[in-house]
Design a protein around this motif. Sequence first.
Motif, short mmCIF file in Angstrom:
data_model
loop_
_atom_site.label_atom_id
_atom_site.label_comp_id
_atom_site.label_asym_id
_atom_site.label_seq_id
_atom_site.Cartn_x
_atom_site.Cartn_y
_atom_site.Cartn_z
N GLN A 238 0.84 -1.46 -0.30
CA GLN A 238 -0.06 -0.59 -0.32
C GLN A 238 0.41 1.10 0.02
O GLN A 238 0.99 2.30 -0.26
CB GLN A 238 -0.73 -0.48 1.38
N ALA B 244 -12.05 -4.62 -3.54
CA ALA B 244 -12.74 -5.83 -3.33
C ALA B 244 -13.73 -6.48 -4.83
O ALA B 244 -13.54 -8.15 -4.28
CB ALA B 244 -13.16 -6.29 -1.82
N LEU C 187 -15.24 -4.25 4.49
CA LEU C 187 -13.47 -3.55 4.75
C LEU C 187 -13.30 -4.75 5.07
O LEU C 187 -12.31 -5.41 4.84
CB LEU C 187 -13.79 -2.33 5.49
N LEU D 194 -4.41 -2.32 -4.68
CA LEU D 194 -5.33 -0.55 -4.80
C LEU D 194 -5.37 -0.40 -3.79
O LEU D 194 -5.51 -1.59 -2.95
CB LEU D 194 -6.56 -1.39 -5.85
N PHE D 195 -5.78 0.83 -3.78
CA PHE D 195 -6.42 1.58 -2.16
C PHE D 195 -8.14 0.74 -1.78
O PHE D 195 -8.66 0.62 -2.15
CB PHE D 195 -6.53 2.19 -1.91
N PRO D 196 -7.95 -0.52 -0.43
CA PRO D 196 -9.06 -0.79 -0.90
C PRO D 196 -10.34 0.06 0.14
O PRO D 196 -11.36 -0.86 -0.10
CB PRO D 196 -8.88 -2.31 0.38
N HIS D 197 -9.55 0.77 1.09
CA HIS D 197 -10.80 1.47 1.48
C HIS D 197 -11.47 2.89 0.01
O HIS D 197 -12.48 3.70 0.87
CB HIS D 197 -10.57 2.50 2.38
N MET D 198 -11.12 2.77 -0.57
CA MET D 198 -11.53 3.87 -1.72
C MET D 198 -12.31 3.05 -2.90
O MET D 198 -11.88 1.58 -3.32
CB MET D 198 -10.35 4.43 -1.99
N ILE E 24 -13.25 -7.22 2.67
CA ILE E 24 -12.43 -6.97 1.67
C ILE E 24 -10.40 -7.60 1.82
O ILE E 24 -10.33 -7.70 1.34
CB ILE E 24 -11.95 -5.37 0.99
N TYR F 235 -15.26 -0.87 -5.53
CA TYR F 235 -15.01 -1.26 -4.72
C TYR F 235 -13.39 -2.22 -5.14
O TYR F 235 -14.52 -3.50 -5.66
CB TYR F 235 -14.96 -1.47 -2.77
#
Lengths: 234, 245
Positions: free
Chosen positions: A124, B138, A223, B91-95, A226, B136
């Motif tokens: 990240q 995911a 999340l 990838l940025f998972p919170h966006m 995710i 997202y």
Amino acid sequence: MDVIFENGDLFLSGFLTTIYISIFAAILSLIIGIVVAVLRVTPSGGLKVLAIVYTEFFRNTPFLVQALALYFGLPKLGLRLQFQVFGLEFNQSFVVGTMALALYTGAYVAETIRSGLLAIAPGQTEAARSLGLSMMQTLRLVIIPQAVRLVIPPLGNLLIALVKNSAVLTAIGLAELMYNASQVNNRTFRTFEVFTAVIIFYLVLTLPLGWLVSYLEKKLNPLRAIRLNLRGAR
Amino acid sequence: MTPVIEFKDVHKFFGKNHVLKGINCTISEGEVVVVCGPSGSGKSTFLRCINHLENVDRGNLLVNGIDTASPRANINKVRMETGMVFQQFNLFPHMTVLQNLMLAPMKVRKMNKTEAGKTARALLERVGIGEKAEAYPAQLSGGQQQRVAIARALCMSPKIMLFDEPTSALDPEMIQEVLNVMRDLARSGMTMVTVTHEMGFAREVGTRVIFMDEGNIVEEGNPQEFFANPREERTKLFLSKILKH
């Protein structure tokens, strides 16, 4: 039960003081915790050492001793510790009590947030830096938002511990729930009723806090899914 | 051809491990370079040095004229012009997908939101997943995630694109959709450096193949020659292993 109702105003004012000091200390400890955690993960010398010394000191000494040391020590340094803001008076016990509770809890908050920051995959950071974002932008926009979601449950536990630890501030004469209850007890010797009531008052505060934390945890479940997905992809 | 990347006797150590042993290499504008080699050969480190995800321990490495090995170099400037695509997508998972694409243009290039959104949507169309803008990461397949990652890098309008084993984490059926995007990009004239074992890709659009082993560039040449008549024994052995099946 009559002993509780006869002294209702004392119980209520103590209860309110416990709530106030918990809110102030919680906010302060969160600020301290974030700053200290960030200092500990960024590679800059002097401040990082200071952050380590702070966390280790406050985590490895008893809270009661810290509170007493601050209460009797700070006035010797010539610090003025009474405030009047918007017509509200904050006496020395309240000011020092808030500081002590925030400093003590802040050390744990810092460690919790730090573990959250370290739990975010290094990829990240690499992705963010490769796009040209600075270290601070990477932390603020990419790492911290993900870490916050991870650390909400443990932070909730710390918040509950903070509320309970406020009872220790009785020792520096803060008129919170425990202190006022002891006053009533000393006068009436109705120990069982008085402290049963105190326990109920604390439960009224801490149980909903626990529920709030599990609610937030569930709300952030997408999340979590995710994260599990990402793990499965490896 | 103007050189955009110049390795000059570049050395890199991980502790006592000497991973790059004096690399000399010049990559010019518009080249599509494919780097291959066995694991541990230093090929990923070679790539990661270009945008300073790894710092160079000795030697000089010029990217768009900036020496990234110098402690005074403005690394963020190099990175703005150098897009990177990772094996694990990152990838940025919170966006959402769109937010992933808009982040850097807005925060680094100070582009306004409308403009960044327009660029982002256009690039999503280009990589064939315009309809996933609000999803997202995911919720996407691996191939889709990697295409988003390519679009995210392109959003900064880089001069150079780096690919670090972009298809290694993908299911076989998703590899082609990512390679197609990369082929288009190569044909559009983008300067590309790709670490991959997709030799079909190298043959088709590569302008040069670099073979690395144990921290050295063993052999390099244009793909036709490289695959048909490898000169070095080490190259022959490697090719016989990866081309046999």
